[in-house]
Write an enzyme that holds these catalytic residues in place. Structure first.
Site, PDB file in Angstrom:
ATOM      1  N   GLU A 117       0.826  -1.217   0.000  1.00 13.74           N
ATOM      2  CA  GLU A 117       0.000   0.000   0.000  1.00 13.74           C
ATOM      3  C   GLU A 117       0.859   1.265   0.000  1.00 13.74           C
ATOM      4  O   GLU A 117       1.701   1.446   0.886  1.00 13.74           O
ATOM      5  CB  GLU A 117      -0.912  -0.013   1.247  1.00 13.74           C
ATOM      6  CG  GLU A 117      -1.868   1.163   1.285  1.00 13.74           C
ATOM      7  CD  GLU A 117      -2.875   1.080   2.446  1.00 13.74           C
ATOM      8  OE1 GLU A 117      -3.246  -0.034   2.864  1.00 13.74           O
ATOM      9  OE2 GLU A 117      -3.275   2.153   2.930  1.00 13.74           O
TER      10      GLU A 117
ATOM     11  N   LYS B  62      -7.189  -0.609  11.783  1.00 19.72           N
ATOM     12  CA  LYS B  62      -6.606  -1.039  10.508  1.00 19.72           C
ATOM     13  C   LYS B  62      -5.404  -0.151  10.174  1.00 19.72           C
ATOM     14  O   LYS B  62      -4.380  -0.621   9.689  1.00 19.72           O
ATOM     15  CB  LYS B  62      -7.671  -0.976   9.408  1.00 19.72           C
ATOM     16  CG  LYS B  62      -7.260  -1.622   8.097  1.00 19.72           C
ATOM     17  CD  LYS B  62      -6.476  -0.721   7.162  1.00 19.72           C
ATOM     18  CE  LYS B  62      -6.185  -1.412   5.849  1.00 19.72           C
ATOM     19  NZ  LYS B  62      -5.360  -0.598   4.948  1.00 19.72           N
TER      20      LYS B  62
ATOM     21  N   ASP C  13       4.591 -14.175  11.792  1.00 18.15           N
ATOM     22  CA  ASP C  13       3.243 -14.606  11.413  1.00 18.15           C
ATOM     23  C   ASP C  13       2.270 -13.440  11.637  1.00 18.15           C
ATOM     24  O   ASP C  13       1.802 -13.209  12.744  1.00 18.15           O
ATOM     25  CB  ASP C  13       2.882 -15.821  12.293  1.00 18.15           C
ATOM     26  CG  ASP C  13       1.509 -16.384  11.992  1.00 18.15           C
ATOM     27  OD1 ASP C  13       0.719 -15.725  11.301  1.00 18.15           O
ATOM     28  OD2 ASP C  13       1.227 -17.502  12.470  1.00 18.15           O
TER      29      ASP C  13
ATOM     30  N   HIS D  93      -2.981  10.411  -1.179  1.00 18.79           N
ATOM     31  CA  HIS D  93      -3.214   9.069  -1.717  1.00 18.79           C
ATOM     32  C   HIS D  93      -3.326   9.098  -3.227  1.00 18.79           C
ATOM     33  O   HIS D  93      -2.862   8.201  -3.902  1.00 18.79           O
ATOM     34  CB  HIS D  93      -4.520   8.517  -1.148  1.00 18.79           C
ATOM     35  CG  HIS D  93      -4.292   7.614   0.011  1.00 18.79           C
ATOM     36  ND1 HIS D  93      -4.956   6.436   0.185  1.00 18.79           N
ATOM     37  CD2 HIS D  93      -3.452   7.704   1.055  1.00 18.79           C
ATOM     38  CE1 HIS D  93      -4.538   5.856   1.290  1.00 18.79           C
ATOM     39  NE2 HIS D  93      -3.633   6.622   1.837  1.00 18.79           N
TER      40      HIS D  93
HETATM   41  C1  MEV Z   1      -5.950   3.227   5.222  1.00 16.10           C
HETATM   42  O1  MEV Z   1      -5.160   2.122   4.856  1.00 16.10           O
HETATM   43  C2  MEV Z   1      -5.881   3.463   6.735  1.00 16.10           C
HETATM   44  C3  MEV Z   1      -6.787   4.575   7.265  1.00 16.10           C
HETATM   45  O2  MEV Z   1      -8.126   4.343   6.858  1.00 16.10           O
HETATM   46  C4  MEV Z   1      -6.658   4.546   8.768  1.00 16.10           C
HETATM   47  C5  MEV Z   1      -7.641   5.436   9.502  1.00 16.10           C
HETATM   48  O3  MEV Z   1      -8.721   5.734   8.952  1.00 16.10           O
HETATM   49  O4  MEV Z   1      -7.321   5.818  10.637  1.00 16.10           O
HETATM   50  C6  MEV Z   1      -6.380   5.921   6.698  1.00 16.10           C
END
Ligand code: MEV
Length: 428
Positions: free
Chosen positions: A83, A267, A283, A381
């Site tokens: 990513e 995430k 892992d 992005h």
């Molecule tokens: C994207 O890979 C991760 C985000 O969505 C994390 C977040 O929203 O805090 C930008």
């Protein structure tokens, strides 16, 4: 003394120069630097020994996050990830945190939990006492699993017995073996120890053992990182430092209150955590499982980190999560790139590795929240996304930047546009 990891302009260097810089910094041999720079990590023969039915290799980019200062130690962090923005985000956040003195991180001893399920026990409460009475004998038996680990100071630490009384198949006893795996992740040794205890537990309880396997909710193996960022370091475009602090605190409150947001917030943390876990041959599914189970303990799923304003008006962040990762065993030594990643990191124990991993998770979280709480993440992005779309349309070398810039100017990042722009570039 380790030289500084504060690398200005690292991203602008050609790839070969970046390899050279990291090789010098981490004292890599010429052969190691060459292997990195030519993308020669795992070969097919080695891969064929690692898993079944191998037909090829699946490579990922390996990047270096710069600027990390963790417990006063400068660290360059290898990250394997597909990513865009993650490595840049971690490096940028580490620079901000450096202005506040760097990350402070701790990691508990590498204690994993092995579970033994016992069924058909006539009186679970008495059986529980019987197992606890045999504690010394059972721990000694578990210690026979790995004499080398025992010599290194690891081994069985504790025995706990829980009763699950209301299951659809009746009551069951769950024995927890707490085992210190030292510098290993520990799945193998814990599973072996659980299997070796099972027959004796059957004798003691008169029951039948079923599952004998470690738990990925490694909540005795918690790693913690904290950091402070002076408000003025967060000032950005039209936003004052104080505003950015407040906006990040608001974002943190959202993630603490709402599982839909907490999942995305976490995430973002795992973007950093997984990339280091993967780069070091660990892992990542185990670490993912542990993180989310830990986030879901107690009253509902929550964010793993917190952000608050401290008395001096600075932004203060914390992250606490299980990190079951090692520097020996598994792919950490079998995979040549993982070995190099560990060498670059310079972590001498599994606990030190866990401290780096949790610091990178916190940095990643900060980078995401700072962008989300100000201009949003799409501008940054989109530039990287445009490069990927250009590559997918067949652009190579210099063309990638040309096509990406034209896509951004057009305001629509689409592969059909990229293909048309590329045709024009070729026509020129
Ligand atoms: C994207 O890979 C991760 C985000 O969505 C994390 C977040 O929203 O805090 C930008």
């Amino acid at each position: 003394m380790t030289p500084s990891s504060r690398f200005t302009g690292f991203y602008e260097l050609p790839l070969a120069d970046r390899v050279e810089r990291v090789a010098q910094w981490a004292d890599l041999s010429t052969a190691e630097a060459t292997a990195l720079g030519r993308g020669m990590g795992l070969d097919l023969a080695r891969a064929d020994d690692m898993i079944e039915n191998v037909i090829g290799l699946h490579a990922l980019p390996l990047g270096i996050a710069v600027n990390f200062l963790i417990n006063g130690r400068d660290v360059l962090v290898p990250m394997a990830i597909e990513e865009p923005s993650v490595v840049a985000g971690a490096s940028f956040a580490a620079k901000l945190v450096r202005a506040g003195g760097g990350f402070q991180a701790t990691a508990a001893p590498s204690e994993m939990i092995g579970q033994i399920q016992v069924l058909n026990v006539a009186d679970p409460h008495s059986a529980r006492f019987d197992i606890l009475a045999a504690r010394e004998e059972l721990l000694a038996l578990a210690d026979e699993t790995d004499p080398l680990l025992l010599r290194l100071g690891g081994g069985a630490r504790e025995l706990e017995v829980r009763i699950l009384s209301a299951t659809p198949v009746g009551p069951m006893l769950i024995v927890h073996l707490i085992f210190d795996c030292r510098d290993a992740m520990g799945a193998n040794v814990v599973n072996t120890a659980c299997e070796s205890l099972a027959p004796r537990i059957e004798e003691i309880t008169g029951g039948r053992t079923r599952l004998r396997i470690l738990s990925n909710l490694a909540d005795r193996r918690l790693a913690r990182a904290r950091c402070r960022v002076p408000a003025e370091a967060l000032a950005f475009q039209g936003f004052s430092g104080e505003e950015v602090v407040q906006n990040i605190v608001d974002a943190s409150a959202f993630a603490a209150a709402d599982p839909y947001r907490a999942a995305t917030h976490n995430k973002g943390i795992m973007n950093g955590v997984d990339a280091v876990v993967l780069a070091t041959g660990n892992d990542w599914r185990a670490v993912e499982a542990g993180a989310h189970a830990y986030a879901g303990r107690g009253r509902g799923y929550r964010s793993l980190s917190t952000w608050a304003q401290d008395v001096r008006g600075e932004l203060a962040g914390t992250l606490e999560m299980p990190v079951a990762a090692g520097i020996v065993g598994g792919a950490t030594q079998v995979h040549p790139t993982a070995r190099l990643a560990l060498k670059i990191l310079g972590a001498e124990t599994a606990q030190e590795l866990a401290q780096v991993i949790v610091a990178v998770g916190l940095a990643q979280n900060l980078a995401a929240l700072r962008a989300l709480a100000t201009e949003g993440i799409q501008r940054g992005h989109m530039q990287l996304h445009a490069r990927q779309v250009a590559m997918a349309a067949g652009a190579q070398g210099q063309e990638i930047r040309q096509v990406a810039e034209a896509l951004i100017e057009r305001g629509e990042i689409r592969q059909d546009h990229a293909a048309a722009i590329l045709e024009d570039v070729h026509g020129e």
